[in-house]
Design a protein around this motif. Sequence first.
Motif, PDB file in Angstrom:
ATOM      1  N   MET A  58       7.330  -7.511   3.082  1.00  0.00           N
ATOM      2  CA  MET A  58       6.035  -7.902   3.633  1.00  0.00           C
ATOM      3  C   MET A  58       5.359  -6.729   4.355  1.00  0.00           C
ATOM      4  SD  MET A  58       5.712 -11.022   2.688  1.00  0.00           S
ATOM      5  CE  MET A  58       4.359 -11.589   3.684  1.00  0.00           C
ATOM      6  N   THR A  59       6.154  -5.905   5.030  1.00  0.00           N
ATOM      7  CA  THR A  59       5.594  -4.755   5.738  1.00  0.00           C
ATOM      8  C   THR A  59       5.478  -3.543   4.823  1.00  0.00           C
ATOM      9  OG1 THR A  59       6.524  -5.549   7.823  1.00  0.00           O
ATOM     10  CG2 THR A  59       5.893  -3.216   7.706  1.00  0.00           C
ATOM     11  N   LEU A  60       6.539  -3.278   4.056  1.00  0.00           N
ATOM     12  CA  LEU A  60       6.554  -2.123   3.160  1.00  0.00           C
ATOM     13  C   LEU A  60       7.330  -2.470   1.904  1.00  0.00           C
ATOM     14  CD1 LEU A  60       6.077   0.959   2.587  1.00  0.00           C
ATOM     15  CD2 LEU A  60       8.329   1.333   3.618  1.00  0.00           C
ATOM     16  N   LEU A  61       6.772  -2.046   0.789  1.00  0.00           N
ATOM     17  CA  LEU A  61       7.436  -2.224  -0.501  1.00  0.00           C
ATOM     18  C   LEU A  61       7.121  -0.981  -1.329  1.00  0.00           C
ATOM     19  CD1 LEU A  61       7.346  -5.476  -2.647  1.00  0.00           C
ATOM     20  CD2 LEU A  61       7.265  -3.228  -3.682  1.00  0.00           C
ATOM     21  N   GLN A  62       8.153  -0.236  -1.706  1.00  0.00           N
ATOM     22  CA  GLN A  62       7.930   1.011  -2.436  1.00  0.00           C
ATOM     23  C   GLN A  62       8.851   1.076  -3.655  1.00  0.00           C
ATOM     24  OE1 GLN A  62       9.375   5.155  -1.213  1.00  0.00           O
ATOM     25  NE2 GLN A  62       7.211   5.220  -0.568  1.00  0.00           N
ATOM     26  N   VAL A  63       8.280   1.454  -4.797  1.00  0.00           N
ATOM     27  CA  VAL A  63       9.035   1.636  -6.036  1.00  0.00           C
ATOM     28  C   VAL A  63       8.796   3.056  -6.524  1.00  0.00           C
ATOM     29  CG1 VAL A  63       9.353   0.904  -8.420  1.00  0.00           C
ATOM     30  CG2 VAL A  63       8.925  -0.805  -6.645  1.00  0.00           C
ATOM     31  N   LYS A  64       9.872   3.806  -6.639  1.00  0.00           N
ATOM     32  CA  LYS A  64       9.795   5.206  -7.047  1.00  0.00           C
ATOM     33  C   LYS A  64      10.597   5.396  -8.327  1.00  0.00           C
ATOM     34  CE  LYS A  64      10.892   9.873  -5.378  1.00  0.00           C
ATOM     35  NZ  LYS A  64      11.456  10.657  -4.248  1.00  0.00           N
ATOM     36  N   ASP A  65       9.999   6.086  -9.313  1.00  0.00           N
ATOM     37  CA  ASP A  65      10.700   6.296 -10.578  1.00  0.00           C
ATOM     38  C   ASP A  65      10.532   7.740 -11.038  1.00  0.00           C
ATOM     39  OD1 ASP A  65       8.431   6.695 -12.495  1.00  0.00           O
ATOM     40  OD2 ASP A  65       7.925   4.641 -11.933  1.00  0.00           O
ATOM     41  N   ASN A  66      11.272   8.087 -12.089  1.00  0.00           N
ATOM     42  CA  ASN A  66      11.169   9.423 -12.680  1.00  0.00           C
ATOM     43  C   ASN A  66      10.613   9.345 -14.096  1.00  0.00           C
ATOM     44  OD1 ASN A  66      13.347   8.240 -13.960  1.00  0.00           O
ATOM     45  ND2 ASN A  66      14.615  10.082 -13.951  1.00  0.00           N
ATOM     46  N   GLY A  67       9.685   8.416 -14.295  1.00  0.00           N
ATOM     47  CA  GLY A  67       9.109   8.211 -15.617  1.00  0.00           C
ATOM     48  C   GLY A  67       8.101   9.278 -16.009  1.00  0.00           C
ATOM     49  N   SER A  68       7.289   8.946 -16.992  1.00  0.00           N
ATOM     50  CA  SER A  68       6.361   9.938 -17.562  1.00  0.00           C
ATOM     51  C   SER A  68       5.201  10.270 -16.635  1.00  0.00           C
ATOM     52  CB  SER A  68       5.820   9.430 -18.899  1.00  0.00           C
ATOM     53  OG  SER A  68       5.152   8.192 -18.716  1.00  0.00           O
ATOM     54  N   GLY A  69       4.911   9.408 -15.658  1.00  0.00           N
ATOM     55  CA  GLY A  69       3.813   9.683 -14.730  1.00  0.00           C
ATOM     56  C   GLY A  69       2.459   9.238 -15.277  1.00  0.00           C
ATOM     57  N   ILE A  70       1.424   9.367 -14.439  1.00  0.00           N
ATOM     58  CA  ILE A  70       0.073   8.922 -14.772  1.00  0.00           C
ATOM     59  C   ILE A  70      -0.857  10.135 -14.783  1.00  0.00           C
ATOM     60  CG2 ILE A  70      -1.828   7.394 -14.096  1.00  0.00           C
ATOM     61  CD1 ILE A  70       0.216   5.726 -12.530  1.00  0.00           C
ATOM     62  N   TYR A  71      -1.739  10.177 -15.780  1.00  0.00           N
ATOM     63  CA  TYR A  71      -2.733  11.259 -15.825  1.00  0.00           C
ATOM     64  C   TYR A  71      -3.650  11.171 -14.601  1.00  0.00           C
ATOM     65  CZ  TYR A  71      -1.494  12.396 -20.653  1.00  0.00           C
ATOM     66  OH  TYR A  71      -0.831  12.785 -21.786  1.00  0.00           O
ATOM     67  N   VAL A 154       3.357  -0.145  -1.312  1.00  0.00           N
ATOM     68  CA  VAL A 154       2.562  -1.326  -0.969  1.00  0.00           C
ATOM     69  C   VAL A 154       2.820  -1.640   0.501  1.00  0.00           C
ATOM     70  CG1 VAL A 154       2.094  -3.747  -1.473  1.00  0.00           C
ATOM     71  CG2 VAL A 154       2.756  -2.184  -3.321  1.00  0.00           C
ATOM     72  N   GLU A 155       1.755  -1.718   1.289  1.00  0.00           N
ATOM     73  CA  GLU A 155       1.884  -1.990   2.720  1.00  0.00           C
ATOM     74  C   GLU A 155       1.048  -3.209   3.087  1.00  0.00           C
ATOM     75  OE1 GLU A 155       2.533   2.156   4.975  1.00  0.00           O
ATOM     76  OE2 GLU A 155       0.604   2.048   3.926  1.00  0.00           O
ATOM     77  N   ALA A 156       1.551  -3.918   4.115  1.00  0.00           N
ATOM     78  CA  ALA A 156       0.824  -5.069   4.681  1.00  0.00           C
ATOM     79  C   ALA A 156       0.464  -6.081   3.599  1.00  0.00           C
ATOM     80  CB  ALA A 156      -0.429  -4.592   5.420  1.00  0.00           C
ATOM     81  N   LEU A 157       1.447  -6.539   2.896  1.00  0.00           N
ATOM     82  CA  LEU A 157       1.226  -7.515   1.822  1.00  0.00           C
ATOM     83  C   LEU A 157       0.723  -8.834   2.409  1.00  0.00           C
ATOM     84  CD1 LEU A 157       1.564  -7.823  -1.261  1.00  0.00           C
ATOM     85  CD2 LEU A 157       3.859  -8.711  -0.830  1.00  0.00           C
ATOM     86  N   PHE A 158      -0.314  -9.397   1.820  1.00  0.00           N
ATOM     87  CA  PHE A 158      -0.952 -10.654   2.250  1.00  0.00           C
ATOM     88  C   PHE A 158      -1.442 -10.564   3.705  1.00  0.00           C
ATOM     89  CE2 PHE A 158       2.402 -12.162  -0.810  1.00  0.00           C
ATOM     90  CZ  PHE A 158       1.536 -12.403  -1.860  1.00  0.00           C
ATOM     91  N   GLU A 159      -1.888  -9.380   4.095  1.00  0.00           N
ATOM     92  CA  GLU A 159      -2.338  -9.202   5.472  1.00  0.00           C
ATOM     93  C   GLU A 159      -3.540 -10.079   5.787  1.00  0.00           C
ATOM     94  OE1 GLU A 159      -3.307  -5.454   8.446  1.00  0.00           O
ATOM     95  OE2 GLU A 159      -3.837  -5.314   6.319  1.00  0.00           O
ATOM     96  N   ALA A 160      -4.381 -10.314   4.805  1.00  0.00           N
ATOM     97  CA  ALA A 160      -5.593 -11.105   5.052  1.00  0.00           C
ATOM     98  C   ALA A 160      -5.352 -12.600   4.939  1.00  0.00           C
ATOM     99  CB  ALA A 160      -6.695 -10.688   4.067  1.00  0.00           C
ATOM    100  N   SER A 161      -4.158 -13.008   4.564  1.00  0.00           N
ATOM    101  CA  SER A 161      -3.866 -14.439   4.376  1.00  0.00           C
ATOM    102  C   SER A 161      -2.777 -14.848   5.360  1.00  0.00           C
ATOM    103  CB  SER A 161      -3.426 -14.711   2.931  1.00  0.00           C
ATOM    104  OG  SER A 161      -3.065 -16.069   2.764  1.00  0.00           O
TER     105      SER A 161
END
Length: 702
Positions: A58-71, A154-161
């Motif tokens: 709910m406070t912090l959610l992070q997913v880190k990978d070593n994939g192909s990346g984004i342009y 991702v930070e502060a999930l559903f902060e407005a709800s």
Amino acid sequence: LQCPREMGVIQQLPEDVVRKIAAGEVIVRPANAVKELLENSLDAGATEITVSIKEGGMTLLQVKDNGSGIYKDDLLLVCERFATSKLRTIDDLSRMTTFGFRGEALASIAMVATLNVTSKRRDSPCAYQITYKNGSMTGRIRPSAGGDGTTITVEALFEASESRRAALKNHAEEAARVLDVVAKYAVHRPDVSFVVMRDDRGCDLRSNGSGKREDILGVLYGDDVAKDPIELSLNDPSLHFEMEGIMARPYSTHSAEAKDAKRKRHKQFVLFINARPVSCSALKSSTETTLGSKGLATCYLMMALKIDPSRVDVNVHPTKDCVFFLQQDDVIERIQQYLEIVLEADLNRNRPSTVMPSLQTMLGLPLITRGTSGSTEGNKTPAASRNNSSSSAVNTPNGEKEKRCDYNLVRVSGSERRLEQFFLPGHSSAHDAVTTVEAPSSQETYTVTESGTREFSLDSINSIRQSIIGETSAEMRAIFKGHYLVGCASPEVVLLQHDTTLWACRLQPVVEEMLYQMAIFSLGNLGSYRLEESLPVIELLRASGCDQDDENLREAARFLASKSSMLNDFFSLTFEEIREGEEEEGRVFLTTLPSLIHAHSPQLAALPELLLCLLAEVDWEDEGRCIEGVARSIAAFYGIHSRWLVNDLYEPDSSTKWKSVVENLLMPKVKERLLPPSRWTESEILTPLTSVHDLYKIFERC
């Protein structure tokens, strides 16, 4: 006269409202966000994925990978709704092989949280970063430090709800759901390394990406689930699908393990279709029915189906946890048939495995070397081991007695008195030492293992062993494996307790079957007893009541002597022809007997019957039936012959001796090694007498 125009009540929703409603369908809780981000990482070809969460995500959610990346240029569209690199036309849905295709995942997360994307392609000089909040960019694309791949924070999930955050206030439960999602993908993709870190407290989950599902199961669910799992593999071109998976070793539904699993709710069915985690109640019900029909259950079952994409409709729901595919009933029926075959072939074995090890290793039998009278494991008495294993069930660590509950009143302490101790005083008698002999080497083809034992390569022997394993009753095996010996009711019946049920067990057929199996699985590796005085075969045949003349008896003795080489090599049973004085024709003597169990000597009064069985009940023309017949004859000879004990049953010395043999030698071996055949389920080998549940009903009436 014109009527006034009425104002309508149906209005088109603003775009921001539409996006928030759609986001609510995709992202319900942190676990949904993790699922979407994991699938993006896998679509990018990642081999290492790290998930970090705080307060359940709910406070912090992070997913880190070593994939192909984004342009860099794509970062402007990465959180726009319906923006995707995986779909171009509606026809592409019939060929969809990636997880995502709607372009809603990141857009939905960005609508309910603050989302930061940092990505670097391998050919890019640096990483680039962009931040979104409430679905809109909060700044421009900027260079950033970072390794190859993508990191989404991702930070502060559903902060407005506030209502949603209040409903998800149990952070421990949300963290458990995140771990469950990652664990499913870790088992399905054992070639990818997954790591979960929670609240900066270190690693909660780590899979090494070794590619071995059994290793991943051990890391995630413990050795109990990962011990001897069954690998599943099925390919049916006629129905255009393939299936692979893994199943934890099944257990009997009547065992204590089943009750424990039910209490802890440790049963998990995981299904992937075209690498997508989905639910299918029909397939789950079918597998449970197949296992239940054999009295079995399993705590973990994962299936991964690969179906022709043109036969699957993935565009059913935004969460993509439901798919439709053609010939669903036929596919489920085919999987059910396959499971029945697997259970029949593997689950009744003592050590299920798709790669069959050596039979003695599979049964856990200690290998008996030639020239010894048995294994050395008899030094520790079964009673002592029972005392050690069960004492903790009586006292708590501080020495106080635990509170007894009616549903836990199971007799498990070996220190409690056995049945005969209520009637007769007794003492244990030690067995005399037995002189051992060396048997000559085999003339058959065999290999010598690292432990020095011989492994024969005869098809007939392997067929008999596989037949024993394949015909084992798993339910009865659980009873014999987990029983506690109450005592001997008579030379024919012993009383066993398994769980909360008291059983009457017929002793002779159980002991003989156990001895037969030991003879088969230790074939060619049995020790030998040398008789102090060789016994003439003709005299033994006369003692059996055989009314043949001397010539026929001599012919029978010579026949046994002609088979001495095979009998000695396989079973350590030796007949020798000895000439005395100036006799032209020697006499045949029995000189050695096999040793099946250390310190267990047979009743020599049964020797005449052994010779009659070898002559009359063994098919010497067929190799397989010959080996089986000799093994059963020897097993019957070493069993308990009650007719020679019944006259002395109430004499303290003799009673103590045979009961000591049963309680301290035979029944521990039955518990350790017996594979009860399924045909016993239709006989009265085991008869339930009563149970704690039934007794409590009687006490309540009183």
